[in-house]
Scaffold this motif. Structure first.
Motif, mmCIF file in Angstrom:
data_model
loop_
_atom_site.group_PDB
_atom_site.id
_atom_site.type_symbol
_atom_site.label_atom_id
_atom_site.label_comp_id
_atom_site.label_asym_id
_atom_site.label_seq_id
_atom_site.Cartn_x
_atom_site.Cartn_y
_atom_site.Cartn_z
ATOM 1 N N ALA A 63 1.223 -1.154 0.343
ATOM 2 C CA ALA A 63 0.577 0.063 -0.086
ATOM 3 C C ALA A 63 0.417 1.495 0.031
ATOM 4 O O ALA A 63 0.118 2.328 -0.559
ATOM 5 C CB ALA A 63 -0.910 0.445 1.235
ATOM 6 N N ALA A 64 1.803 1.220 0.678
ATOM 7 C CA ALA A 64 3.295 2.473 0.682
ATOM 8 C C ALA A 64 4.345 1.752 1.248
ATOM 9 O O ALA A 64 4.109 1.017 1.468
ATOM 10 C CB ALA A 64 2.570 3.727 1.620
ATOM 11 N N TYR A 65 5.161 2.597 0.530
ATOM 12 C CA TYR A 65 6.156 2.457 1.154
ATOM 13 C C TYR A 65 7.699 3.746 0.857
ATOM 14 O O TYR A 65 6.923 4.581 -0.215
ATOM 15 C CB TYR A 65 7.162 1.090 0.438
ATOM 16 C CG TYR A 65 7.911 1.215 -1.483
ATOM 17 C CD1 TYR A 65 8.685 2.452 -1.673
ATOM 18 C CD2 TYR A 65 6.803 0.950 -2.392
ATOM 19 C CE1 TYR A 65 8.920 2.482 -2.710
ATOM 20 C CE2 TYR A 65 6.681 1.407 -3.455
ATOM 21 C CZ TYR A 65 7.797 2.093 -4.274
ATOM 22 O OH TYR A 65 7.934 2.685 -5.143
ATOM 23 N N ALA A 66 8.304 3.850 1.488
ATOM 24 C CA ALA A 66 9.542 4.878 1.498
ATOM 25 C C ALA A 66 10.383 4.393 2.108
ATOM 26 O O ALA A 66 11.119 3.412 2.879
ATOM 27 C CB ALA A 66 9.567 5.537 2.131
ATOM 28 N N VAL A 67 12.241 4.037 0.744
ATOM 29 C CA VAL A 67 12.870 4.255 1.129
ATOM 30 C C VAL A 67 14.063 5.160 1.720
ATOM 31 O O VAL A 67 14.117 6.256 0.592
ATOM 32 C CB VAL A 67 14.063 3.260 -0.353
ATOM 33 C CG1 VAL A 67 15.097 2.958 0.105
ATOM 34 C CG2 VAL A 67 12.935 1.783 -0.371
ATOM 35 N N MET A 68 14.604 5.610 2.721
ATOM 36 C CA MET A 68 15.001 6.236 3.642
ATOM 37 C C MET A 68 16.956 6.161 3.325
ATOM 38 O O MET A 68 17.212 4.925 3.130
ATOM 39 C CB MET A 68 14.769 6.571 4.709
ATOM 40 C CG MET A 68 13.329 6.949 4.804
ATOM 41 S SD MET A 68 12.837 8.374 3.558
ATOM 42 C CE MET A 68 13.478 9.874 4.705
ATOM 43 N N SER A 69 17.349 7.025 4.553
ATOM 44 C CA SER A 69 19.046 6.667 4.659
ATOM 45 C C SER A 69 19.147 5.811 4.811
ATOM 46 O O SER A 69 20.724 5.210 4.729
ATOM 47 C CB SER A 69 19.664 7.911 4.688
ATOM 48 O OG SER A 69 19.273 8.319 6.047
ATOM 49 N N ASN A 70 18.416 5.098 6.093
ATOM 50 C CA ASN A 70 19.524 4.282 7.225
ATOM 51 C C ASN A 70 17.695 3.193 7.311
ATOM 52 O O ASN A 70 18.365 1.955 8.172
ATOM 53 C CB ASN A 70 20.285 4.915 7.990
ATOM 54 C CG ASN A 70 19.652 5.441 8.472
ATOM 55 O OD1 ASN A 70 17.936 5.746 9.074
ATOM 56 N ND2 ASN A 70 19.803 5.658 9.859
ATOM 57 N N HIS A 71 17.134 2.873 6.481
ATOM 58 C CA HIS A 71 15.939 2.345 6.996
ATOM 59 C C HIS A 71 14.967 2.769 5.652
ATOM 60 O O HIS A 71 14.829 3.838 4.864
ATOM 61 C CB HIS A 71 15.363 2.715 8.730
ATOM 62 C CG HIS A 71 14.598 4.106 8.161
ATOM 63 N ND1 HIS A 71 15.205 5.371 8.220
ATOM 64 C CD2 HIS A 71 12.985 4.593 7.963
ATOM 65 C CE1 HIS A 71 14.338 6.268 7.685
ATOM 66 N NE2 HIS A 71 13.438 5.856 7.870
ATOM 67 N N LEU A 72 14.018 2.092 6.059
ATOM 68 C CA LEU A 72 12.779 1.931 4.840
ATOM 69 C C LEU A 72 11.636 1.206 5.517
ATOM 70 O O LEU A 72 11.786 0.337 6.588
ATOM 71 C CB LEU A 72 12.738 0.759 4.192
ATOM 72 C CG LEU A 72 13.224 -1.386 4.266
ATOM 73 C CD1 LEU A 72 11.961 -1.740 4.062
ATOM 74 C CD2 LEU A 72 14.315 -1.768 3.334
#
Length: 323
Positions: A63-72
């Motif tokens: 439904a949703a996702y976000a890939v960040m600098s040190n986590h997802l």
């Protein structure tokens, strides 16, 4: 002490779960690492590609996702109806998209005759695969392990890349699902690495905005279906346009760090969720701090705890923000 993952899942209460994984090493998952001077932005593409690949294999929708600098972050929907409707052969074919299986399942997939003495073994394997294809632990395993191997190879090292356990929390009602989705998708804006949804790279929000500009929805994401529940078997029962407007306006308020107005179309979503606009902004900013376990109204949280025989209900005071 951490609880077994099976004791945190209650499909009787909800098919929606929010999962988060963090890297354990100093080196970033992506972005500029000030310690090594290297840039790891390309790894965000690895993660996004793997997330979208797994939607084609598992009976689990993203439904949703976000890939960040040190986590997802990922918000997942477990689709039991689909996995239960797959034929035995479909289950095996799906499993073989990620794993080799056994000689027996390879023969079965090719349509070869299976000896009578091996039928029971085959049925047991199929039942195991069917269970795993709707299991968020297997989904996260198939997401994190390939990324860890790629990163270790690139860094010429061994050892853990991710923390030992990914975090998961049940989202028990519509308000919890949409609040969590907005929180996840606004991560880049809160972190000030993006100014607008369309600039929020490696997020489901960017995919939805780009598809919406063409009058479509991303094929690999759980769709928004408005009130058309009779025409579609699954999806989020809100208007996509209203949701995008709400998230966009929320992001602008958060980015500028000042009070702003929520439009009438966005207010319709909040009215249906029974969430005042000030509470919504608090959820969009601080969802991760407000809830470290299951999320929902006090009644939904009580039902969930009773089903799983949990004696304590953590963070019940935060339920007030959900209406």
């Amino acid at each position: 002490m951490p609880r077994a993952r099976s004791t945190l899942i209650s499909l009787e209460d909800t098919p929606y779960y929010h999962c988060c994984s963090r890297v354990v090493r100093r080196a970033y998952l992506c972005g500029d690492d000030k310690y090594t001077g290297k840039n790891y932005d390309h790894r965000r593409g690895w993660v996004e590609a793997q997330i979208l690949k797994l939607t084609e294999v598992f009976a689990i929708d993203v439904a949703a996702y976000a890939v960040m600098s040190n986590h997802l972050h990922v918000v997942l929907y477990i689709d039991l109806e689909t996995v239960n409707n797959w034929s035995d052969r479909e289950v095996v074919v799906q499993w073989h998209m990620l794993f080799n299986g056994t000689d027996l399942t390879q023969k079965f997939a090719k349509g070869d005759v299976i000896e009578e003495c091996m039928v029971a073994t085959l049925k047991h394997l199929i039942a195991t695969y069917r269970s795993r294809l709707s299991d968020i632990s297997w989904f996260m395993r198939c997401l994190n392990e390939p990324i860890a191997r790629q990163a270790n190879y690139e860094d010429n090292c061994t050892g853990h890349f991710w923390e030992g356990r990914f975090k998961s929390q049940a989202l028990l009602d519509e308000a919890a699902v949409l609040a969590c989705m907005a929180y996840v998708e606004l991560n880049p804006i809160r972190a000030k690495i993006a100014k607008t949804p369309e600039q929020s790279d490696f997020t489901s929000l960017q995919l939805r905005v780009n598809a919406a500009l063409k009058g479509k929805q991303p094929a690999k994401l759980l769709p928004f279906i408005g009130n058309e529940t009779k025409l579609q078997s699954k999806g989020i029962n809100f208007s996509l346009q209203d949701y995008l407007t709400l998230v966009d306006e929320t992001g602008r308020i958060i980015r500028d760090d000042k009070r702003g107005a929520i439009s009438q179309s966005a207010e319709r979503v909040l009215e249906r969720l029974n969430i005042p606009s000030e509470n919504w902004l608090k959820l969009a900013r601080d969802f991760g701090k407000l809830f470290h376990g299951p999320v929902g109204s006090l009644q939904e949280l009580t039902n969930y705890c009773e089903h799983l025989e949990k004696r304590r209900r953590h963070f019940t005071s935060s339920c007030q923000y959900l209406g």
